[in-house]
Design an enzyme around this catalytic site. Structure first.
Site, short mmCIF file in Angstrom:
data_model
loop_
_atom_site.label_atom_id
_atom_site.label_comp_id
_atom_site.label_asym_id
_atom_site.label_seq_id
_atom_site.Cartn_x
_atom_site.Cartn_y
_atom_site.Cartn_z
N LYS A 88 0.87 -1.19 0.00
CA LYS A 88 0.00 0.00 0.00
C LYS A 88 0.91 1.25 0.00
O LYS A 88 0.98 1.99 0.98
CB LYS A 88 -0.87 -0.06 1.26
CG LYS A 88 -2.12 0.78 1.23
CD LYS A 88 -2.94 0.50 2.46
CE LYS A 88 -3.77 1.65 2.89
NZ LYS A 88 -4.53 1.40 4.11
N GLY A 118 -9.05 -4.47 1.61
CA GLY A 118 -8.91 -3.07 2.00
C GLY A 118 -7.74 -2.38 1.33
O GLY A 118 -7.80 -1.16 1.10
N LYS A 155 -13.01 6.67 3.15
CA LYS A 155 -11.59 7.00 3.33
C LYS A 155 -10.72 6.21 2.36
O LYS A 155 -10.93 5.01 2.17
CB LYS A 155 -11.17 6.70 4.76
CG LYS A 155 -11.82 7.63 5.74
CD LYS A 155 -11.01 7.81 6.99
CE LYS A 155 -11.27 6.75 8.01
NZ LYS A 155 -10.73 7.10 9.33
N THR A 185 -13.29 -18.26 -0.24
CA THR A 185 -11.90 -18.68 -0.49
C THR A 185 -10.92 -17.99 0.45
O THR A 185 -9.71 -18.20 0.35
CB THR A 185 -11.49 -18.34 -1.94
OG1 THR A 185 -11.78 -16.94 -2.19
CG2 THR A 185 -12.22 -19.19 -2.96
N1 LIG Z 1 -10.64 2.93 4.31
C1 LIG Z 1 -11.04 2.49 5.48
O1 LIG Z 1 -11.92 3.07 6.12
C2 LIG Z 1 -10.40 1.25 6.06
C3 LIG Z 1 -11.01 0.59 7.13
C4 LIG Z 1 -10.44 -0.58 7.61
C5 LIG Z 1 -9.27 -1.06 7.03
N2 LIG Z 1 -8.69 -0.38 6.01
C6 LIG Z 1 -7.44 -0.86 5.40
O2 LIG Z 1 -7.64 -2.15 4.87
C7 LIG Z 1 -6.36 -2.77 4.75
C8 LIG Z 1 -6.47 -4.22 5.11
O3 LIG Z 1 -7.41 -4.84 4.26
P1 LIG Z 1 -7.43 -6.42 4.06
O4 LIG Z 1 -7.31 -7.07 5.37
O5 LIG Z 1 -8.59 -6.73 3.20
O6 LIG Z 1 -6.04 -6.72 3.33
P2 LIG Z 1 -5.63 -7.01 1.83
O7 LIG Z 1 -6.35 -6.14 0.88
O8 LIG Z 1 -4.14 -6.95 1.82
O9 LIG Z 1 -6.11 -8.52 1.56
C9 LIG Z 1 -5.60 -9.54 2.38
C10 LIG Z 1 -5.19 -10.78 1.59
O10 LIG Z 1 -6.36 -11.45 1.14
C11 LIG Z 1 -6.21 -11.84 -0.22
N3 LIG Z 1 -7.56 -11.94 -0.73
C12 LIG Z 1 -8.40 -10.93 -1.05
N4 LIG Z 1 -9.62 -11.43 -1.32
C13 LIG Z 1 -9.54 -12.77 -1.20
C14 LIG Z 1 -10.48 -13.83 -1.33
N5 LIG Z 1 -11.75 -13.59 -1.57
N6 LIG Z 1 -10.05 -15.10 -1.14
C15 LIG Z 1 -8.75 -15.33 -0.82
N7 LIG Z 1 -7.83 -14.38 -0.64
C16 LIG Z 1 -8.23 -13.11 -0.83
C17 LIG Z 1 -5.33 -10.79 -0.80
O11 LIG Z 1 -4.66 -11.25 -1.95
C18 LIG Z 1 -4.36 -10.52 0.35
O12 LIG Z 1 -3.32 -11.44 0.31
C19 LIG Z 1 -5.42 -1.99 5.64
O13 LIG Z 1 -4.50 -1.28 4.85
C20 LIG Z 1 -6.33 -1.04 6.39
O14 LIG Z 1 -5.69 0.17 6.71
C21 LIG Z 1 -9.25 0.75 5.51
#
Ligand SMILES: NC(=O)c1ccc[n+]([C@@H]2O[C@H](COP(=O)([O-])OP(=O)(O)OC[C@H]3O[C@@H](n4cnc5c(N)ncnc54)[C@H](O)[C@@H]3O)[C@@H](O)[C@H]2O)c1
Length: 380
Positions: A88, A118, A155, A185
């Site tokens: 990110k 995210g 955000k 998945t």
């Molecule tokens: N904008 C906001 O208000 C807000 C709120 C909460 C979190 N966030 C942000 O979100 C981020 C974390 O998001 P996250 O936990 O989704 O992480 P991510 O986007 O990195 O996804 C996590 C992992 O899941 C995998 N993946 C995605 N979809 C999948 C699926 N359906 N099946 C299997 N694997 C899948 C991805 O390849 C990755 O390896 C942080 O950077 C955080 O700051 C933002």
């Protein structure tokens, strides 16, 4: 106190109000070309779509996506993005920006589409908010973190200078499309990661949600939220989140109950960016904060234990080797700047309730670290 303006010198004043309006849609049949949902917010004819897709989802669904747009006579550029917090970055933001500019799209009728967790929705939302000073975008979350939190608000951002989301914007999407079949998945660790945010919300604002989690949480993890109670927990979580976000979309009030679990976690997360997930850091912060709330004479010991029991029962982490007073104090000081000079730490006086505290002392942080470390050495 703000500095007052000498009104005799004001010659023009500009006032403008913009209505924010977007829908969060549930649709579990998004790849069917007959279903126009992914084309939402765009022109019907001669349309293009720049689509950024999480790498995992891209591998599974590229062909379906390509034929969806082809069959709808929409020219598409579908770009794969490797997610994870370490990606990110400003560099990846610029790379996507360049790919978009080389495609390109018009300003209004061709929304950018983000499909992923995210990280994808945050970075793509930021690209959309900057490209030509703002083009529409649609978010389709594929992780639990995205489904209940990251994708539903406005955000966007990327990490910068070793600080989380230091660069970013508020950019309302055209729409958010929820399809919980994506969660099937998702590895269990990432289900738990999203659950960290759900537990946060339950502890600080929703006793009913907390009770649901106590009763059905384990089963929901097992079924990856495809069961009936999983749906109820998802719905309660999104409704609770929106109840907080909607009246304060641009954070004009810096007292936000949804910041619970986000006072100490940012520094933990950035300290261990390759290992610790966002929701894991939030869960550790929630555990630390309920101990702190007890030390601060707010939360009873039995309620503190009830929260810690739930965290343990669900298999969420509640301790980390970086949980050291100096570091947590540094995080609190940084958050105090972020919250405009006051600590404004949301803490629960009871499960499901929130108050904001401005007088946390370093000694209390030391004490809370010791309590949690002892609990960890007892329970593991
Ligand atoms: N904008 C906001 O208000 C807000 C709120 C909460 C979190 N966030 C942000 O979100 C981020 C974390 O998001 P996250 O936990 O989704 O992480 P991510 O986007 O990195 O996804 C996590 C992992 O899941 C995998 N993946 C995605 N979809 C999948 C699926 N359906 N099946 C299997 N694997 C899948 C991805 O390849 C990755 O390896 C942080 O950077 C955080 O700051 C933002």
């Amino acid at each position: 106190m703000m500095i007052n303006l000498d009104l005799s010198k004001v010659r023009w004043s500009v006032k403008h109000q913009k209505e924010i309006n977007y829908d969060i849609i549930v649709d579990e049949n998004i790849f069917d070309p007959q279903n126009k949902i992914m084309l939402i917010g765009g022109r019907k004819k001669n349309s293009r779509r720049f689509v950024v897709v999480d790498e995992f989802i891209y591998q599974l669904n590229y062909e379906k996506l390509k034929s969806y747009f082809d069959e709808n006579h929409v020219k598409s550029k579908i770009v794969s993005f490797q997610s994870g917090e370490k990606n990110k970055t400003v560099e990846n933001f610029i790379r996507l920006f360049k790919e978009l500019d080389e495609f390109p799209i018009d300003r209004r009728g061709e929304p950018v589409i983000a499909i992923g967790g995210g990280v994808v929705t945050d970075i793509v939302g930021f690209v959309a908010s900057c490209y030509r000073r703002g083009v529409p975008h649609v978010k389709i979350p594929t992780t639990l973190m995205g489904y209940v939190d990251a994708a539903v608000g406005i955000k966007t951002g990327v990490n910068f200078n070793e600080h989380k989301n230091r660069m970013g914007s508020f950019e309302p999407p055209k729409a958010v499309i929820l399809n919980k079949l994506f969660l099937k998945t998702l590895p269990t660790r990432h289900i738990l990661n999203g659950l960290g945010e759900i537990v946060k919300l339950a502890v600080i604002k929703d006793l009913t949600l907390f009770e649901y989690l106590e009763q059905d949480g384990a089963e929901c993890i097992e079924s990856k939220f495809q069961n009936q109670s999983g749906q109820e927990i998802l719905d309660l979580s999104i409704a609770g989140m929106l109840e907080e976000l909607q009246p304060n979309l641009y954070e004009s009030s810096l007292e936000r109950s949804v910041d619970f679990g986000h006072t100490f976690s940012p520094i933990l997360e950035m300290q261990d960016v390759n290992n610790l997930l966002h929701g894991e850091a939030v869960a550790i912060d929630v555990a630390f904060s309920v101990v702190l709330a007890n030390i601060h004479s707010l939360l009873s010991r039995s309620e503190q234990e009830r929260v810690l029991d739930l965290i343990r029962k669900l298999g969420l982490p509640y301790y980390h080797q970086s949980l050291k007073p100096e570091l947590l104090w540094e995080s609190l000081i940084e958050r105090t700047h972020h919250r405009d000079g006051l600590q404004r730490v949301p803490l629960p006086p009871a499960i499901g309730k929130c108050i904001f505290v401005n007088d946390i002392k370093y000694e209390e942080i030391v004490q809370a670290c010791n309590v949690l470390e002892n609990l960890y050495s007892q329970h593991g």
